[in-house]
Design a protein around this motif. Structure first.
Motif, PDB file in Angstrom:
ATOM      1  N   TRP A  12       0.835  -1.204   0.000  1.00 38.37           N
ATOM      2  CA  TRP A  12       0.000   0.000   0.000  1.00 38.37           C
ATOM      3  C   TRP A  12       0.866   1.249   0.000  1.00 38.37           C
ATOM      4  N   ARG A  13       1.834   1.278   0.896  1.00 34.91           N
ATOM      5  CA  ARG A  13       2.683   2.460   1.035  1.00 34.91           C
ATOM      6  C   ARG A  13       3.527   2.701  -0.216  1.00 34.91           C
ATOM      7  N   ARG A  14       3.979   1.643  -0.858  1.00 34.81           N
ATOM      8  CA  ARG A  14       4.801   1.806  -2.059  1.00 34.81           C
ATOM      9  C   ARG A  14       3.995   2.489  -3.160  1.00 34.81           C
ATOM     10  N   VAL A  15       2.763   2.051  -3.374  1.00 35.17           N
ATOM     11  CA  VAL A  15       1.924   2.641  -4.414  1.00 35.17           C
ATOM     12  C   VAL A  15       1.612   4.099  -4.093  1.00 35.17           C
ATOM     13  N   VAL A  16       1.203   4.361  -2.864  1.00 34.89           N
ATOM     14  CA  VAL A  16       0.858   5.728  -2.469  1.00 34.89           C
ATOM     15  C   VAL A  16       2.092   6.634  -2.527  1.00 34.89           C
ATOM     16  N   ALA A  17       3.248   6.107  -2.143  1.00 34.87           N
ATOM     17  CA  ALA A  17       4.466   6.917  -2.142  1.00 34.87           C
ATOM     18  C   ALA A  17       4.815   7.394  -3.543  1.00 34.87           C
ATOM     19  N   VAL A  18       4.768   6.499  -4.520  1.00 31.55           N
ATOM     20  CA  VAL A  18       5.148   6.875  -5.889  1.00 31.55           C
ATOM     21  C   VAL A  18       4.064   7.720  -6.545  1.00 31.55           C
ATOM     22  N   THR A  19       2.827   7.299  -6.420  1.00 32.81           N
ATOM     23  CA  THR A  19       1.731   7.908  -7.171  1.00 32.81           C
ATOM     24  C   THR A  19       1.219   9.208  -6.564  1.00 32.81           C
ATOM     25  N   LEU A  20       1.291   9.355  -5.244  1.00 32.24           N
ATOM     26  CA  LEU A  20       0.730  10.535  -4.585  1.00 32.24           C
ATOM     27  C   LEU A  20       1.800  11.393  -3.909  1.00 32.24           C
ATOM     28  N   GLU A  21       2.678  10.766  -3.133  1.00 30.93           N
ATOM     29  CA  GLU A  21       3.714  11.542  -2.452  1.00 30.93           C
ATOM     30  C   GLU A  21       4.756  12.071  -3.440  1.00 30.93           C
ATOM     31  N   GLY A  22       5.058  11.294  -4.480  1.00 31.17           N
ATOM     32  CA  GLY A  22       6.012  11.734  -5.489  1.00 31.17           C
ATOM     33  C   GLY A  22       5.610  13.056  -6.133  1.00 31.17           C
ATOM     34  N   PRO A  23       4.386  13.180  -6.620  1.00 30.82           N
ATOM     35  CA  PRO A  23       3.945  14.457  -7.182  1.00 30.82           C
ATOM     36  C   PRO A  23       4.003  15.618  -6.185  1.00 30.82           C
ATOM     37  N   PHE A  24       3.716  15.341  -4.909  1.00 29.85           N
ATOM     38  CA  PHE A  24       3.846  16.377  -3.886  1.00 29.85           C
ATOM     39  C   PHE A  24       5.290  16.861  -3.788  1.00 29.85           C
ATOM     40  N   LEU A  25       6.233  15.923  -3.705  1.00 27.81           N
ATOM     41  CA  LEU A  25       7.640  16.294  -3.591  1.00 27.81           C
ATOM     42  C   LEU A  25       8.123  17.034  -4.837  1.00 27.81           C
ATOM     43  N   CYS A  26       7.706  16.557  -6.002  1.00 31.04           N
ATOM     44  CA  CYS A  26       8.138  17.190  -7.253  1.00 31.04           C
ATOM     45  C   CYS A  26       7.559  18.593  -7.392  1.00 31.04           C
ATOM     46  N   ALA A  27       6.274  18.742  -7.075  1.00 34.70           N
ATOM     47  CA  ALA A  27       5.645  20.062  -7.177  1.00 34.70           C
ATOM     48  C   ALA A  27       6.294  21.037  -6.205  1.00 34.70           C
ATOM     49  N   ARG A  28       6.580  20.587  -5.000  1.00 33.08           N
ATOM     50  CA  ARG A  28       7.195  21.468  -4.001  1.00 33.08           C
ATOM     51  C   ARG A  28       8.587  21.922  -4.441  1.00 33.08           C
ATOM     52  N   ALA A  29       9.368  20.968  -4.974  1.00 32.61           N
ATOM     53  CA  ALA A  29      10.725  21.303  -5.404  1.00 32.61           C
ATOM     54  C   ALA A  29      10.740  22.214  -6.622  1.00 32.61           C
ATOM     55  N   ALA A  30       9.777  22.015  -7.518  1.00 30.47           N
ATOM     56  CA  ALA A  30       9.737  22.792  -8.759  1.00 30.47           C
ATOM     57  C   ALA A  30       9.088  24.158  -8.584  1.00 30.47           C
ATOM     58  N   LEU A  31       8.341  24.334  -7.514  1.00 33.25           N
ATOM     59  CA  LEU A  31       7.488  25.512  -7.345  1.00 33.25           C
ATOM     60  C   LEU A  31       8.177  26.853  -7.597  1.00 33.25           C
ATOM     61  N   PRO A  32       9.298  27.161  -6.944  1.00 30.73           N
ATOM     62  CA  PRO A  32       9.871  28.500  -7.166  1.00 30.73           C
ATOM     63  C   PRO A  32      10.283  28.753  -8.607  1.00 30.73           C
ATOM     64  N   HIS A  33      10.679  27.698  -9.300  1.00 28.93           N
ATOM     65  CA  HIS A  33      11.122  27.847 -10.686  1.00 28.93           C
ATOM     66  C   HIS A  33       9.933  27.977 -11.632  1.00 28.93           C
ATOM     67  N   LEU A  34       8.831  27.305 -11.300  1.00 27.51           N
ATOM     68  CA  LEU A  34       7.614  27.444 -12.098  1.00 27.51           C
ATOM     69  C   LEU A  34       7.029  28.843 -11.932  1.00 27.51           C
ATOM     70  N   ILE A  35       7.123  29.382 -10.717  1.00 23.34           N
ATOM     71  CA  ILE A  35       6.664  30.758 -10.494  1.00 23.34           C
ATOM     72  C   ILE A  35       7.536  31.732 -11.273  1.00 23.34           C
ATOM     73  N   ALA A  36       8.855  31.512 -11.217  1.00 22.35           N
ATOM     74  CA  ALA A  36       9.789  32.395 -11.928  1.00 22.35           C
ATOM     75  C   ALA A  36       9.580  32.349 -13.438  1.00 22.35           C
ATOM     76  N   SER A  37       9.107  31.214 -13.938  1.00 19.10           N
ATOM     77  CA  SER A  37       8.875  31.060 -15.371  1.00 19.10           C
ATOM     78  C   SER A  37       7.859  32.062 -15.894  1.00 19.10           C
ATOM     79  N   GLY A  38       6.812  32.286 -15.111  1.00 21.82           N
ATOM     80  CA  GLY A  38       5.715  33.113 -15.598  1.00 21.82           C
ATOM     81  C   GLY A  38       4.759  32.349 -16.497  1.00 21.82           C
TER      82      GLY A  38
END
Length: 205
Positions: free
Chosen positions: A108-134
């Motif tokens: 259960w945790r493996r599926v949730v980690a990749v499919t749900l937690e992964g996008p959270f981590l990626c969005a958080r890390a990318a956020l300042p650069h996506l904002i800077a992009s405009g």
């Protein structure tokens, strides 16, 4: 017309199937693309080769979207190689079929980690650069099962339904910051794994 000329995209789970097709389409639109996968380096190299053969620009790296350090390294690689980040496509996912009574907590945790937690981590890390992009864009690849359910896939369905909720929350948070957040929820897609499943079902019957 290359409507994405000058943009940079990061696509997770891009070694094959939908992820590869997305990366190819972004490159065809003019974007430079960083493609990632957890372990399938050969598949990533094939994706890059296909993009390059069509005149596009791409770079591949292995990364685990459930690992914060790996996610930070992915974003850094896009910035170091291409100078910016405009599009994040959260495609990496784990799919499987296991009856609830037989499902372990680790599965259960493996599926949730990749499919749900992964996008959270990626969005958080990318956020300042996506904002800077405009022109920032977060695209989460969900699935129809997140809405209609599926037999023996409570972990997958739950994670995909959560991803839909995350997309709506991100859209609400960043609509005024120049970032578009959308979910794409494909149905059945022709793939090697689907063909294997159909063949196994036919054999069993």
């Amino acid at each position: 017309m290359k409507e994405l000329e000058g943009r940079v995209a990061l696509v997770t789970g891009a070694a094959r199937n939908i992820g590869r097709a997305i990366a190819l389409d972004l490159a065809n639109g003019g974007a430079k693309v960083l493609v990632t996968a957890q372990s399938d380096k050969a598949g990533l190299d094939e994706t890059v080769a296909a993009i390059t053969a069509a005149g596009g620009v791409a770079h591949a790296m292995l990364a685990d979207v459930t690992n914060e350090d790996h996610v930070a390294a992915m974003v850094k690689a896009a910035l170091d190689r291409f100078g910016r980040l405009d599009v994040l496509v959260n495609n990496a996912a784990v799919r499987g079929e296991t009856p609830l009574a037989e499902m372990t907590l680790s599965e259960w945790r493996r599926v949730v980690a990749v499919t749900l937690e992964g996008p959270f981590l990626c969005a958080r890390a990318a956020l300042p650069h996506l904002i800077a992009s405009g022109h920032g864009s977060i695209i989460n690849i969900g699935g129809l099962t997140g809405y209609i359910g599926a037999k023996n896939r409570v972990h997958v369905v739950s994670a995909k339904a959560g991803l839909d909720g995350m997309t709506k929350a991100l859209a609400a948070d960043f609509i005024t910051r120049g970032i578009r957040c959308n979910a794409i929820c494909p149905g059945t897609v022709d793939s090697p794994s689907l063909r294997q499943r159909i063949a196994a079902q036919a054999k069993a019957s």
